[in-house]
Design an enzyme around this catalytic site. Structure first.
Site, short mmCIF file in Angstrom:
data_model
loop_
_atom_site.label_atom_id
_atom_site.label_comp_id
_atom_site.label_asym_id
_atom_site.label_seq_id
_atom_site.Cartn_x
_atom_site.Cartn_y
_atom_site.Cartn_z
N LYS A 207 1.33 -17.13 17.95
CA LYS A 207 1.07 -17.72 19.02
C LYS A 207 -0.40 -17.48 19.37
O LYS A 207 -0.69 -16.54 19.40
CB LYS A 207 2.28 -17.20 20.05
CG LYS A 207 3.36 -16.97 20.13
CD LYS A 207 4.24 -16.24 20.75
CE LYS A 207 3.75 -15.08 20.32
NZ LYS A 207 5.16 -13.92 21.25
N THR B 172 2.76 -15.09 33.97
CA THR B 172 3.06 -14.28 32.93
C THR B 172 4.20 -13.93 32.70
O THR B 172 3.96 -13.95 31.17
CB THR B 172 1.95 -15.26 32.17
OG1 THR B 172 0.71 -13.67 31.75
CG2 THR B 172 1.07 -16.66 31.89
N GLY C 174 6.51 -11.76 30.72
CA GLY C 174 7.42 -12.62 29.73
C GLY C 174 7.76 -13.48 29.19
O GLY C 174 8.10 -14.07 28.63
N THR C 175 7.15 -14.70 28.46
CA THR C 175 6.36 -15.38 28.08
C THR C 175 6.30 -15.08 27.26
O THR C 175 7.67 -15.98 25.88
CB THR C 175 4.83 -15.91 27.76
OG1 THR C 175 4.43 -14.48 27.98
CG2 THR C 175 4.79 -15.95 29.36
N GLY C 176 6.37 -14.53 25.91
CA GLY C 176 6.95 -14.31 24.51
C GLY C 176 7.93 -13.75 24.23
O GLY C 176 9.12 -14.35 23.31
N CYS C 177 8.91 -12.71 25.95
CA CYS C 177 10.45 -12.16 24.90
C CYS C 177 11.18 -13.54 25.51
O CYS C 177 12.23 -14.18 24.62
CB CYS C 177 11.33 -11.34 26.37
SG CYS C 177 10.10 -9.34 26.33
#
Length: 268
Positions: free
Chosen positions: A172, A204, A206-209
């Site tokens: 990412k 932003t 929690g974007t990865g989760c």
């Protein structure tokens, strides 16, 4: 309905971790289940404490799910210690878990260390279980053992991570300053680039989760890895575009954009 399991930590303010995973899974139209590895005390300002769940309870959570329910895919999030990583790895092998998406969570946005230093090498071994691993650039640098400055570096780092045993790697690019293109290295060596859109918002959390859970859900529904990443990127982009403020810090993304709009929610 497909059944998707998240194995991760709990976020008390609901923006990341288990809570974000279950929201994303619901938005994808799958039935979400959870194995909690740790309880965190956190809000929009940061993480203030972590309590690991015992390996016995983690193991039992996995056991009761797999012995009763067919699991179509698994998302892995926060694994804080070597002992927990080994426990989960052994359990997933025992039950022949499939379609495992690993989000190698190491540090929170507030710079709180969520993975102990001693567990990094264990995590590198664990990655071999993954159908897909989704590191951001700082995580990719640790896993690959190199500095990542541009897209060529992202590809090289992905190749190094792939050599750890995982089939596919999604690097990412959100931490880059020049652009936020994501790079997907597929099992057959194909490289797919997903140009990103830089959205002007601080919310932003929690974007990865959310992205990894979305991808795991789509893979569980039968989409290819490439298609799952493409659709997942579209979803998270809209979720960030429709993120909203709560508290005094970094707010959550909008997991249920359409439902919020129907309910007349005003983002204030």
């Amino acid at each position: 309905m497909k059944k998707v399991l998240t194995i991760a930590g709990s976020d008390s303010c609901g923006g990341a971790g288990i809570q974000a995973d279950l929201k994303a899974m619901s938005a994808m139209g799958v039935y979400g289940m959870s194995v909690i590895t740790a309880v965190t005390a956190q809000n929009t300002m940061g993480v203030f404490g972590v309590q690991e769940i015992s390996k016995e309870i983690i193991e039992q959570q996995i056991k009761v799910i797999f012995e009763d329910i067919e699991v179509d895919s698994v998302k892995i999030g926060m694994l804080s210690s070597s002992e927990i990583i080994r426990t989960i790895g052994e359990a997933l092998k025992k039950y022949n878990a499939k379609n495992i998406v690993i989000d190698p969570v190491m540090v929170s946005k507030s710079e709180y260390k969520l993975l102990k230093d001693e567990a990094i090498e264990e995590l590198k071994k664990f990655i071999a279980l993954g159908e897909l691993v989704t590191p951001n650039i700082p995580e990719g640098e640790i896993l690959a053992g190199m500095e990542i400055k541009n897209e060529d570096d992202m590809i090289e780092a992905s190749k190094r991570i792939q050599k750890l045993g995982t089939k596919n790697v999604l690097m990412k690019g959100g931490h880059r300053l020049d652009n936020c293109t994501d790079v997907l290295l597929l099992a057959d060596g194909k490289v797919v680039k997903f140009p990103g859109v830089r959205i002007d918002t601080k919310n932003t959390h929690g974007t990865g989760c959310t992205l990894s859970s979305t991808i795991a859900s789509l893979i569980g529904k039968g989409h290819s890895v490439e298609e799952s990443v493409r659709l997942g990127k579209e979803y998270i982009t809209e979720a960030i575009r429709n993120s909203f403020p709560i508290g005094h810090g970094v707010g959550p993304v909008g997991h249920f954009v359409d439902l919020y709009k129907k309910a007349g929610v005003k983002y204030e």
